[in-house]
Design an enzyme around this catalytic site. Structure first.
Site, PDB file in Angstrom:
ATOM      1  N   ASP A   1      -6.873   4.653  -0.781  1.00 55.75           N
ATOM      2  CA  ASP A   1      -6.019   5.263   0.224  1.00 55.75           C
ATOM      3  C   ASP A   1      -4.855   5.971  -0.454  1.00 55.75           C
ATOM      4  OD1 ASP A   1      -7.624   4.131   2.160  1.00 55.75           O
ATOM      5  OD2 ASP A   1      -6.244   2.478   2.590  1.00 55.75           O
ATOM      6  N   MET A   2      -4.337   7.001   0.179  1.00 55.24           N
ATOM      7  CA  MET A   2      -3.224   7.745  -0.391  1.00 55.24           C
ATOM      8  C   MET A   2      -2.064   6.830  -0.760  1.00 55.24           C
ATOM      9  SD  MET A   2      -0.925  10.801   1.298  1.00 55.24           S
ATOM     10  CE  MET A   2      -0.061   9.635   2.374  1.00 55.24           C
TER      11      MET A   2
END
Length: 242
Positions: free
Chosen positions: A79-80
Site C-alpha cells: 500500500d502507498m
C-alpha cells in the site's frame, strides 16, 4: 454473528481536504540488492508501488525502476502508506517466475506495526475472508459469503499504555489485509487513514506498518534470497525484531 459481513466504515474520518500526492524524493530509490534480473528496494511510506491511473500519480517504485530498466514489472505491491521491502522483476522471465512464487505462497513476509490499545493475547490468528466494499472503494471488508480467504498470524512484541507493537505474518495476500484484520481484532494500526478512528489516526505522522522481512527464490539461480529492514518508526531498545 448473524450478519453476513462485519465492517466498520471509517471514511468519515478522512481529511476533508482533497488528497495531494506528494511522494518522498530522497532517496530516489533505496536499493537493497540488484542484479540483471531483479531489484529489491526499501519503499518509503507515501510512495506508490505502481503508477496510478492519473498522470499526477505516475511516480512510483515501478516507474522509478523503469528509468534504467524499461522492461521492469511488478510482482507484488505494498500500500502507498506502507513502508518496507519490495522486489521488482527486471525482465519478463523473472516476472513470470517470481509472480508464480507469490501466487503459490512460496514467499514469506513479516510486517511490524504499532496498533492502538493493549492486545491481550501474546499471539493469535485472524481468519476473516475479505472482499472489496464496492460502495466505499478502495476500502475492504470482512464478508463470509463473497470474501476470499484471508489469514494473518500475529505476535505481540511490546505492550505500552496505549499501544502494542506486533509482528504480523500474512499467510494470504489480500488488499489491505493486515489493516482490516487488525481493525476487526479491535486494534487498528496507528496512523491508518482508512480503518482507524481519529484518535488513533492522528497519534502519529504516517501509517505505522512496515514490511520488514521478505524471502523468495531467485527467479534464475533458484537461490534463497532473504532481506530485512528496520521500520522507520520507533522501536523500543529492548525489542529484537530479527
Amino acid at each position: 454473528m448473524t450478519q453476513q459481513t462485519e465492517y466498520t466504515n471509517y471514511m468519515s474520518n478522512q481529511d476533508s481536504d482533497t488528497f495531494v500526492y506528494n511522494p518522498p524524493m530522497e532517496p530516489f530509490l533505496e536499493v537493497l540488492y540488484e542484479d540483471t534480473d531483479i531489484i529489491v528496494v526499501n519503499k518509503p511510506s507515501g510512495l506508490l508501488s505502481v503508477p496510478g491511473k492519473a498522470a499526477e500519480h505516475n511516480d512510483s517504485i515501478l516507474s522509478r525502476v523503469r528509468r534504467d530498466s524499461p522492461d521492469a514489472a511488478a510482482v507484488h505491491r505494498l500500500d502507498m502508506s506502507t513502508s518496507g521491502i519490495l522486489v521488482v522483476a527486471k525482465n519478463k522471465t523473472a516476472a513470470g517466475r517470481l509472480g508464480k512464487q507469490f501466487q503459490e505462497r512460496k514467499t514469506h513476509k513479516t510486517y511490524f506495526a504499532w496498533v492502538g490499545g493493549v492486545v491481550e493475547q501474546d499471539e493469535g490468528v485472524v481468519n476473516k475472508p475479505l472482499c472489496v466494499d464496492w460502495l466505499n472503494r478502495p476500502l475492504q471488508r470482512v464478508d463470509y459469503v463473497n470474501g476470499r480467504e484471508a489469514i494473518t498470524n500475529y505476535t505481540c512484541l511490546k505492550r505500552e499504555n496505549d499501544r502494542t507493537l506486533v509482528k504480523l505474518q500474512p499467510i494470504t495476500g489480500r488488499s489491505h489485509q493486515l489493516r482490516v484484520h487488525m481493525m476487526v481484532l479491535g486494534h487498528p494500526i496507528l496512523g491508518d487513514h482508512l480503518y482507524a478512528p481519529p484518535e488513533l489516526r492522528d497519534m502519529v505522522p504516517h501509517l505505522q506498518l512496515h514490511a520488514g522481512y521478505l524471502s523468495f527464490y531467485h527467479p534464475v539461480t533458484n537461490e534463497l534470497m532473504e532481506f530485512t529492514t528496520l521500520p522507520p518508526f520507533d522501536i523500543p531498545d529492548d525489542v529484537k525484531l530479527f
